[in-house]
Motif scaffolding. Structure first.
Motif: not given
Length: 475
Positions: A68, A93, A170, A459
């Motif tokens: 995304s 992202a 992340e 992610r």
């Protein structure tokens, strides 16, 4: 004539129908070197391509990206000449924009959903992503993302391929302590050992991984989990563990002659070339430099293998594939580049026997195929045409017909639910496995897939792991 930015500043935007061409090495030169084929956009070319974007209020391209990336936002920044800001937007992202801009199948993902592409060429999203990342690297303007205050929680990640790197990125941003355990002597996983230098320079991979180190992620090399240490032992030291060991076990056809000298799996061939640098005279890694090389398969790995064989000096390099060229899973760009470089395509053919003398390969016997009814995937199933056998003289054969799950973690971890093929069963949304505090993602769960889809899994798992660590229930 190509329109300039100033020409296009008007309410009724006229779209340039074709993508701005990207400069490339001449095929006759590049087939004998390992330098990158695509030379990338200049700022002027990148801005021209960015002007083709319609800046859709509801961008379908974003829904086609497994991680995304905010695509219209970053493209607008490229159009405005704000290249550093464009990269920062991508990195909200995606940790690896320079990698993904080079190897992701954008034509089947984000670009496939581009509104411009319904009538003209889609916007070159991957080319622009690569440009932004390269420009910032070249100008030494790369900044490590901000990291939240430490939570005191520690996570181990097994494997430093795309899924593991994305998960680490992340979790580190969220303030957790992250340690990556990598079996090889360099981090990067399939990015390092599976993709040739001429398609993905290793210095690019290293620079993007360096960002993780700047964020405080520890990378411990030469740790073979499942042999030197088990998952149970890891979970004694860490709060959670994420397994991203990939699908690196080669497949063979189980036909006569596969034991002959001169038969490689693509895994071994590309690993020797890439992480062990067999293409460079500075390294002593042995590699077979075939005169006539046949590669079995039609995916990106097959294209990488056959183009590598050419660069090693093969006078003839052949792709043998049991379906048609249109059915090949390889990217169209890779097929096009292979053809430009002189690769011969033998389609609707399947090996039935490898020929040899004195223990060495001398040729391959194939049978012609025709396409019948669609299989479960919707593709038409190939079937042999009786009596159509033919032989091709070769001295090297590379099997690029797929891979199986890396078995080390599955076999050494008790009470871990597995598919019948040996892949780990994990929740598609969270990555949770049947074992407490153990998550998994990427090819070890799905089987061989794309770099960006593995990153998407990493992610998603990172978000679920964060919620687990801070006590928030996963939704």
């Amino acid at each position: 004539m190509t329109e300039t930015a100033s020409d296009q500043k008007r309410p009724a935007k006229k779209i340039v129908p074709r993508k701005i061409p990207i400069p490339e090495q001449d095929p006759k030169q590049r087939r004998r070197n390992f330098d990158e084929v695509s030379l990338g956009y200049s700022p002027e070319l990148a801005m021209q391509e960015a002007w083709r974007c319609l800046e859709c209020p509801k961008p379908a391209c974003v829904s086609g990206c497994p991680v995304s990336v905010p695509i219209p936002r970053f493209i607008k920044l490229v159009k405005d000449g704000k290249f550093k800001e464009a990269l920062e937007t991508i990195k909200e992202a995606n940790l690896l924009p320079a990698v993904c801009g080079r190897v992701c199948p954008q034509e089947k993902q984000c670009e496939q959903r581009c509104i411009v592409g319904k009538k003209f060429d889609p916007v070159g999203i991957g080319r622009l992503e690569r440009f932004a990342a390269d420009w910032v690297m070249q100008h030494d303007l790369v900044d490590a993302p901000r990291v939240a205050p430490s939570t005191g929680k520690r996570v181990a990640i097994v494997g430093s391929g795309p899924a593991g790197l994305a998960c680490a990125y992340e979790l580190a941003k969220l303030g957790h302590g992250v340690t990556i355990l990598e079996a090889f002597h360099e981090p990067g996983g399939v990015l390092l050992y599976g993709i040739p230098e001429f398609r993905l320079p290793k210095k690019i991979v290293s620079k993007e991984i360096d960002l993780l180190k700047q964020m405080g992620v520890e990378i411990t090399l030469n740790v073979v989990v499942g042999k030197l240490i088990t998952i149970d032992e890891i979970l004694e030291q860490y709060d959670l563990c994420f397994v991203a060991t990939g699908a690196g076990t080669p497949k063979f056809m189980d036909i006569e002659g596969e034991e002959l000298n001169g038969v490689y799996s693509a895994n071994e061939f590309l690993t020797r070339m890439n992480i062990m640098r067999a293409y460079s005279p500075e390294f002593d890694t042995p590699i077979r430099k075939g005169e006539r090389v046949a590669v079995i398969g039609g995916g990106n790995v097959a294209m990488d293998s056959v183009r590598t064989a050419l660069r090693l000096g093969a006078s003839e390099a052949i792709i043998i594939y049991r379906r048609t060229e249109e059915d090949m899973p390889a990217r169209r760009e890779e097929v096009h580049h292979a053809k430009e470089e002189g690769v011969r395509f033998e389609v609707l053919a399947e090996p039935v026997r490898i020929l040899g003398e004195n223990g060495a390969v001398t040729g391959v016997e194939c049978i012609r195929m025709e396409l019948g009814d669609p299989d479960k995937s919707g593709r038409r199933s190939p079937r042999p045409i009786q009596g159509s056998e033919f032989r091709t003289p070769v001295d090297t054969i590379i099997m690029a017909i797929g891979t199986n799950a890396n078995p080390l973690v599955p076999r050494s971890t008790k009470d871990l639910a597995l598919h019948k093929w040996g892949y780990i069963i994990a929740d598609e949304r969270t990555g949770q496995t049947s074992r407490a505090r153990l998550f998994a993602g990427g090819d070890i769960v799905t089987g061989s897939a794309t770099v960006i889809s593995a990153m998407g899994a990493g992610r998603r798992a990172a978000q679920a792991m964060h919620e687990y660590l801070v006590g928030a229930p996963t939704k």
